[in-house]
Design an enzyme around this catalytic site. Structure first.
Site, mmCIF file in Angstrom:
data_model
loop_
_atom_site.group_PDB
_atom_site.id
_atom_site.type_symbol
_atom_site.label_atom_id
_atom_site.label_comp_id
_atom_site.label_asym_id
_atom_site.label_seq_id
_atom_site.Cartn_x
_atom_site.Cartn_y
_atom_site.Cartn_z
ATOM 1 N N LYS A 211 0.703 -1.026 -0.002
ATOM 2 C CA LYS A 211 -0.010 -0.058 -0.136
ATOM 3 C C LYS A 211 0.779 1.320 -0.086
ATOM 4 O O LYS A 211 0.463 2.210 -0.699
ATOM 5 C CB LYS A 211 -0.907 -0.204 1.282
ATOM 6 N N GLN B 80 -4.551 -2.334 9.658
ATOM 7 C CA GLN B 80 -4.279 -3.306 9.015
ATOM 8 C C GLN B 80 -4.788 -4.503 9.821
ATOM 9 O O GLN B 80 -4.634 -4.651 11.016
ATOM 10 C CB GLN B 80 -2.751 -3.608 8.798
ATOM 11 N N ASP C 244 -12.180 2.171 4.299
ATOM 12 C CA ASP C 244 -12.871 1.011 3.859
ATOM 13 C C ASP C 244 -14.326 1.035 3.747
ATOM 14 O O ASP C 244 -15.016 0.143 3.296
ATOM 15 C CB ASP C 244 -12.686 -0.100 5.383
#
Ligand SMILES: NC(=O)c1ccc[n+]([C@@H]2O[C@H](COP(=O)([O-])OP(=O)(O)OC[C@H]3O[C@@H](n4cnc5c(N)ncnc54)[C@H](OP(=O)(O)O)[C@@H]3O)[C@@H](O)[C@H]2O)c1
Length: 299
Positions: free
Chosen positions: A67, A111, A134
């Protein structure tokens, strides 16, 4: 049990389906995101996706590294906090709170997984909903339900993008989703029923409460497998020529077991590949959510 002869009644093998890979969809979403990031930088704003890693799990550290590389390629800042595995829930919340109050941070990602003594869902609830890349915060689910702008749940948004990229018409067609889970089936149903050219579908959601769910999946123009039960969608559940999106997967170690039996490719008109379908689009959506959060914050 469905017998082979019963299966044959339900489908006429029509040859391998057209594949719907996710990688070009992700590339297109990331290209749009890089362009949006450049426009923001021209105005003196660097979009920023912050990450928090708890503990020393190698795979998780690897996902963070991917990422961060992606963030650098897109021209994002990617501040990172690495907390020891022994961190308390309060300390984790404190790390999130620091990113919440930092105006230079537009998105926050914790994470998954976190060590067993920590409550991941409780931590997610403390993320500022405007920075929830998210798109899973209850406030963002509410925004989705009433059609307000906000971060969208990544996998459902990735599925809508995948259908649009591959020019599969959705508006006015019947989408049947197998699974009503909070991360996938339920938000996808809300998203694809919205009044937009790439949505606007007649959506049906089936689950364990509908034991004869195949009755619905067999009439679907677009069937989305979102159950997390390996091989649950078999050829006899698919209308010949239908579009099949395999989103549900179960991991056994590093082995990925998809919901969609590979024989479905002989019946479907188009189908996601067993690997590299929905997954790559999900990651791209994290960055799209972050850049849109930066745009909204700067309005
Ligand atoms: N590809 C990606 O990037 C991505 C991202 C997110 C999630 N996923 C995957 O998507 C799947 C679903 O995720 P989720 O969080 O929504 O899962 P979830 O909360 O466990 O939901 C699973 C759903 O499937 C239904 N179901 C399970 N077994 C069934 C059966 N035998 N017959 C009919 N329905 C059945 C369940 O019905 P009930 O509600 O009646 O129990 C439930 O609605 C998982 O495999 C997950 O790994 C993939």
């Amino acid at each position: 049990m469905t017998t082979t002869s019963q299966s044959a009644e339900h489908h006429t093998p029509s040859g391998p389906a057209r594949l719907l890979p996710g990688a070009p969809v992700a590339e297109a979403v990331l290209a749009e995101t890089a362009a949006a990031a450049a426009r923001l930088r021209d105005r003196g704003i660097t979009p920023s996706l912050a990450t928090i890693l708890v503990g020393d799990d190698d795979a998780s550290a690897g996902y963070i590294a991917i990422k961060q590389r992606q963030a650098a390629e897109l021209g994002f800042a990617s501040p990172h906090v690495h907390l020891p595995a022994t961190v308390t829930q309060a300390e984790l919340h404190q790390a999130i709170a620091q990113f919440n109050t930092d105006p230079a941070v537009h998105g926050i990602l914790v994470q998954y997984p976190v060590p067993g003594h920590l409550d991941y869902d409780a931590a997610l609830l403390t993320i500022d909903p405007d920075k929830d890349v998210d798109g899973m915060h209850p406030l963002n689910m509410g925004r989705l339900a009433v059609g307000l702008p906000g971060p969208l749940p990544c996998t459902p948004a990735g599925i809508e993008a995948l259908l649009a990229y591959h020019e599969i018409p959705v508006a006015g067609r019947e989408v049947v989703i197998l699974g009503r889970g909070a991360t996938l089936g339920r938000p996808l149903a809300m998203l694809l029923a919205q009044k937009r050219p790439t949505a606007n579908a007649a959506v049906t959601v089936v689950h364990t409460g509908v034991p004869d769910w195949a009755r619905y999946t067999r009439r679907a123009d677009i069937l989305v497998a979102a159950a997390g039960v390996p091989g649950i969608v078999r050829p006899e559940h698919v209308r010949p020529g239908a579009v099949v999106i395999g989103a549900g997967v179960r991991y056994e170690g590093r082995r990925l077991l998809p919901d969609v039996d590979e024989a479905c490719a002989e019946v479907a008109g188009a189908i996601t590949p067993r690997v590299g379908g929905v997954g790559p689009t999900t990651v791209a959506m994290l960055f799209r959510n972050a850049v849109r959060a930066a745009e909204r914050a700067s309005q």
